[in-house]
Write a protein that holds these residues in place. Structure first.
Motif, mmCIF file in Angstrom:
data_model
loop_
_atom_site.group_PDB
_atom_site.id
_atom_site.type_symbol
_atom_site.label_atom_id
_atom_site.label_comp_id
_atom_site.label_asym_id
_atom_site.label_seq_id
_atom_site.Cartn_x
_atom_site.Cartn_y
_atom_site.Cartn_z
ATOM 1 N N LEU A 186 -8.134 -1.024 -2.492
ATOM 2 C CA LEU A 186 -7.812 0.307 -2.028
ATOM 3 C C LEU A 186 -8.730 1.284 -1.599
ATOM 4 C CD1 LEU A 186 -4.882 1.116 -4.546
ATOM 5 C CD2 LEU A 186 -4.675 0.346 -2.106
ATOM 6 N N ARG A 187 -10.048 0.500 -1.730
ATOM 7 C CA ARG A 187 -11.226 1.381 -1.439
ATOM 8 C C ARG A 187 -11.198 2.080 -0.260
ATOM 9 N NH1 ARG A 187 -16.640 -1.706 -1.675
ATOM 10 N NH2 ARG A 187 -16.369 -1.909 0.598
ATOM 11 N N ASP A 188 -10.800 1.196 0.964
ATOM 12 C CA ASP A 188 -11.146 1.706 2.151
ATOM 13 C C ASP A 188 -9.796 2.438 2.663
ATOM 14 O OD1 ASP A 188 -13.901 1.219 2.199
ATOM 15 O OD2 ASP A 188 -13.160 -0.924 2.781
ATOM 16 N N VAL A 189 -8.386 2.546 2.155
ATOM 17 C CA VAL A 189 -7.524 3.208 2.685
ATOM 18 C C VAL A 189 -7.701 4.717 2.852
ATOM 19 C CG1 VAL A 189 -5.977 1.354 1.847
ATOM 20 C CG2 VAL A 189 -6.412 3.302 0.204
ATOM 21 N N PRO A 190 -7.182 5.004 3.814
ATOM 22 C CA PRO A 190 -7.316 6.796 4.110
ATOM 23 C C PRO A 190 -7.078 7.580 3.058
ATOM 24 C CG PRO A 190 -6.318 5.459 5.937
ATOM 25 C CD PRO A 190 -6.315 4.695 4.813
ATOM 26 N N TRP A 191 -6.105 7.240 2.237
ATOM 27 C CA TRP A 191 -5.566 8.112 1.123
ATOM 28 C C TRP A 191 -6.239 7.963 -0.168
ATOM 29 C CZ3 TRP A 191 -3.437 4.498 -1.807
ATOM 30 C CH2 TRP A 191 -2.845 3.406 -1.253
ATOM 31 N N ARG A 192 -7.296 7.028 -0.175
ATOM 32 C CA ARG A 192 -7.749 6.615 -1.554
ATOM 33 C C ARG A 192 -8.150 7.746 -2.556
ATOM 34 N NH1 ARG A 192 -9.072 6.689 -5.859
ATOM 35 N NH2 ARG A 192 -10.389 4.951 -7.126
ATOM 36 N N ASP A 193 -8.974 8.781 -1.942
ATOM 37 C CA ASP A 193 -9.226 10.017 -2.710
ATOM 38 C C ASP A 193 -8.239 11.015 -2.981
ATOM 39 O OD1 ASP A 193 -12.019 8.918 -2.509
ATOM 40 O OD2 ASP A 193 -12.309 10.295 -0.732
ATOM 41 N N GLN A 194 -7.016 10.711 -2.682
ATOM 42 C CA GLN A 194 -5.992 11.810 -2.946
ATOM 43 C C GLN A 194 -5.032 11.086 -4.103
ATOM 44 O OE1 GLN A 194 -3.848 13.147 0.503
ATOM 45 N NE2 GLN A 194 -5.321 11.947 1.822
ATOM 46 N N VAL A 195 -5.413 9.883 -4.565
ATOM 47 C CA VAL A 195 -4.274 9.187 -5.707
ATOM 48 C C VAL A 195 -5.416 8.788 -6.959
ATOM 49 C CG1 VAL A 195 -2.999 8.406 -3.906
ATOM 50 C CG2 VAL A 195 -4.648 6.911 -4.726
ATOM 51 N N GLU A 196 -4.625 8.679 -7.823
ATOM 52 C CA GLU A 196 -5.314 7.938 -9.197
ATOM 53 C C GLU A 196 -5.047 6.517 -8.858
ATOM 54 O OE1 GLU A 196 -4.724 8.111 -14.116
ATOM 55 O OE2 GLU A 196 -3.582 9.555 -12.640
ATOM 56 N N VAL A 197 -5.837 5.676 -9.308
ATOM 57 C CA VAL A 197 -5.895 4.316 -9.456
ATOM 58 C C VAL A 197 -6.077 3.738 -10.655
ATOM 59 C CG1 VAL A 197 -6.806 1.905 -8.248
ATOM 60 C CG2 VAL A 197 -6.490 4.279 -7.047
ATOM 61 N N VAL A 198 -5.407 2.914 -11.155
ATOM 62 C CA VAL A 198 -5.255 2.352 -12.510
ATOM 63 C C VAL A 198 -5.207 0.965 -12.504
ATOM 64 C CG1 VAL A 198 -4.100 2.232 -14.641
ATOM 65 C CG2 VAL A 198 -4.104 4.276 -13.606
ATOM 66 N N ARG A 199 -6.191 0.251 -12.900
ATOM 67 C CA ARG A 199 -6.173 -1.578 -12.969
ATOM 68 C C ARG A 199 -5.411 -1.753 -13.921
ATOM 69 N NH1 ARG A 199 -10.280 -4.925 -11.216
ATOM 70 N NH2 ARG A 199 -11.662 -3.537 -11.197
ATOM 71 N N GLY A 200 -4.478 -2.731 -13.610
ATOM 72 C CA GLY A 200 -3.561 -3.519 -14.560
ATOM 73 C C GLY A 200 -2.638 -4.243 -13.747
ATOM 74 N N ASP A 201 -2.107 -5.183 -14.839
ATOM 75 C CA ASP A 201 -1.231 -6.244 -14.147
ATOM 76 C C ASP A 201 0.474 -5.491 -14.975
ATOM 77 O OD1 ASP A 201 0.313 -8.908 -14.463
ATOM 78 O OD2 ASP A 201 -1.268 -9.537 -13.289
ATOM 79 N N LEU A 202 1.531 -6.117 -14.105
ATOM 80 C CA LEU A 202 2.687 -5.816 -14.794
ATOM 81 C C LEU A 202 2.996 -6.750 -15.732
ATOM 82 C CD1 LEU A 202 4.645 -4.984 -11.458
ATOM 83 C CD2 LEU A 202 4.287 -3.423 -13.511
ATOM 84 N N LEU A 203 2.359 -7.871 -16.263
ATOM 85 C CA LEU A 203 2.745 -8.566 -17.145
ATOM 86 C C LEU A 203 1.753 -8.081 -18.560
ATOM 87 C CD1 LEU A 203 2.872 -12.024 -15.738
ATOM 88 C CD2 LEU A 203 4.679 -10.889 -16.274
ATOM 89 N N ASP A 204 1.065 -7.151 -18.334
ATOM 90 C CA ASP A 204 0.142 -6.406 -19.394
ATOM 91 C C ASP A 204 0.807 -5.154 -19.784
ATOM 92 O OD1 ASP A 204 -1.612 -5.513 -20.984
ATOM 93 O OD2 ASP A 204 -3.277 -5.615 -19.795
#
Length: 497
Positions: free
Chosen positions: A43-61
């Motif tokens: 998501l680093r280069d998408v235009p809206w990156r600085d407007q959202v919170e990004v959390v690393r994780g897997d749905l099986l976690d």
């Protein structure tokens, strides 16, 4: 608008086709957005990156999902494990974890995008899994809206790419019986309209909703309509009963950019008629301004987006990038055992900016600037082995983003103006990268090209040495032709197809 403009939506699948388009529309509607993704770098280069919170994780976690849902109001569940073995079991576990985490965190609404399916009769494995995920989320104790769509029409969608390439490349075709089944396609813009609107459904609403466009057609009619909109001659079709879904998926794997791992579930879904049994969603979410988009208009809009290079997301965006336990090519020698390299370097009088424009525009219709026959043959071999081949192309003809697909590569690292690392997603016995870098030198630019291969087992070593004689033609030809293009000289063999 979101209530008080401050409700928090957690979006899973934000690196995928629908999720990547939903996030900016949620932001435009006044919501705060948190993205739960396995690989935040995508998501680093998408235009809206600085407007959202990004959390690393897997749905099986379990822990990662609970943390992502903390303080959230709405959970968008837009993921599936379609390209993995035993995807039904994986999706069931992930949906159970997500539903439990949402309930424990006090989430007041789950929104899930599934598939239209018959209420009775046997379902394909793909549709059965999508239906099961919806049922699992509905049982979570959190009010859930299960939006069920059939074929989604939009620039870059897998369904649209399959339709597009079948129709454009086959003026006459032998067709299986499923092309006579009825389908109710829906434009991706209308899917996004319903997804955004579902965030404000009242809490007492917890049920599946079929969503579809205004037209019901057979798949054959969809292909003929596509041909008419695209200005192609009328397509000839000869229906036969001998083409099984397996044979159809092999044919789609050869003719279209959609690999068999995705094409097979799509075809299996078309074996069942995909028509809305109801449209009760209209009682809760009004139609978008101007009404729902008809199939013909949806096709025309998608083609215009492609021609203008305005494709927001593509089906291939959701493919995995690198696994964190695998060494990057920049790691020290001891981290990954044997590492094979092919390094080329040249200096040019062209400016670094001119060279970078060629580097960032590589692939797709521009080709790979070397021995096109070798690239084409390798691409065909990869397709026959069930790989992605070269035909995924690129999202934008000039600009790249970290994490997106580029033919059989994935953009793993991008430093604007100076460095591009591509990771191979072709079928090879090991891991492969291609690095292209540009830096100022003597009033011009220095171009450096490095191919890296980490073999897996004896077969990997044999593979490298078997193709080594071709490296002089393939990689050796790239550097002078890329610099020739940057210098304004005509490059006659840039194409790869």
């Amino acid at each position: 608008m979101g209530i008080e403009g401050s409700r928090l939506c957690v979006v899973t699948g934000a690196t995928g086709y629908v999720g990547g388009r939903l996030v900016p529309r949620l932001l435009a509607s006044g919501y705060r957005v948190r993205c739960l993704v396995r690989t935040p770098e995508k998501l680093r280069d998408v235009p809206w990156r600085d407007q959202v919170e990004v959390v690393r994780g897997d749905l099986l976690d379990d822990g990662a999902v609970r943390a992502a849902c903390d303080g959230a109001d709405v959970l968008y569940y837009l993921v599936h494990s379609l390209q993995q073995k035993e995807f039904g079991d994986l999706d069931r576990r992930a949906a159970t974890i997500a539903g439990r985490a949402a309930r424990q965190a006090g989430v007041t609404r789950i929104v899930y995008l599934g598939g239209v399916h018959p209420r009775t009769g046997q379902l394909s494995e793909h549709l059965r899994s999508r239906a099961e995920v919806g049922e699992t989320l509905l049982r979570s104790g959190v009010p859930t809206a299960v939006l069920q769509a059939a074929v989604i029409i939009g620039s870059g969608s897998a369904s649209f790419e399959m339709l597009r390439y079948l129709t454009e490349r086959l003026p006459a075709m032998v067709t299986p019986r499923w092309v006579s089944n009825r389908v109710q396609p829906i434009a991706v813009r209308d899917v996004l309209h319903y997804l955004v609107g579902a965030a404000e459904l009242p809490t007492e609403v917890s049920r599946p909703f079929d969503i579809g466009g205004p037209d019901v057609l057979t798949y054959a009619e969809m292909m003929r309509t596509y041909a008419a909109v695209a200005g192609l001659p009328r397509r000839l079709m000869l229906p036969v009963s001998v083409l099984s879904p397996e044979l159809s998926s092999l044919w789609i794997n050869i003719v279209t950019p959609v690999p068999r791992s995705i094409g097979m579930p799509l075809i299996e879904s078309l074996i069942n008629e995909a028509v809305c049994a109801e449209h009760d969603i209209d009682e809760h979410i009004p139609h978008p301004e101007g009404g729902l988009t008809g199939f013909r208009d949806a096709v025309a809009l998608a083609l215009r987006k492609i021609q203008r290079g305005e494709v927001e997301t593509r089906w291939s965006d959701a493919s995995p990038v690198s696994a964190p336990w695998e060494p990057l090519p920049s790691d020290p020698e001891w981290s990954g055992g044997t590492v094979y390299r092919d390094v080329r370097e040249r200096v040019t009088g062209a400016s670094p900016e001119a060279v970078w424009r060629v580097v960032e525009g590589i692939g797709g219709r521009n080709g790979w600037y070397s021995f096109p026959l070798a690239w084409a043959v390798r691409g065909w071999i990869d397709r026959l082995l069930g790989g992605v081949g070269l035909r995924r192309g690129r999202r934008d003809p000039q600009r790249l983003r970290t994490g997106e697909a580029l033919d059989w590569w994935r953009v793993e690292e991008l430093a604007e103006g100076r460095f591009l690392r591509l990771r191979a997603e072709m079928r090879v016995p090991g891991q492969a990268w291609l690095e292209l870098s540009v830096e100022p030198a003597n009033g011009g630019a220095r171009y450096r090209q490095r191919a890296v291969f980490i073999p897996r087992g004896l077969l990997g070593h044999l593979y490298w040495w078997a193709v080594a004689p071709l490296h002089g033609l393939v990689f050796g030809g790239m550097a002078p032709r890329i610099l020739g293009a940057a210098e304004g000289r005509v490059v006659t063999s840039a194409g790869s197809r």
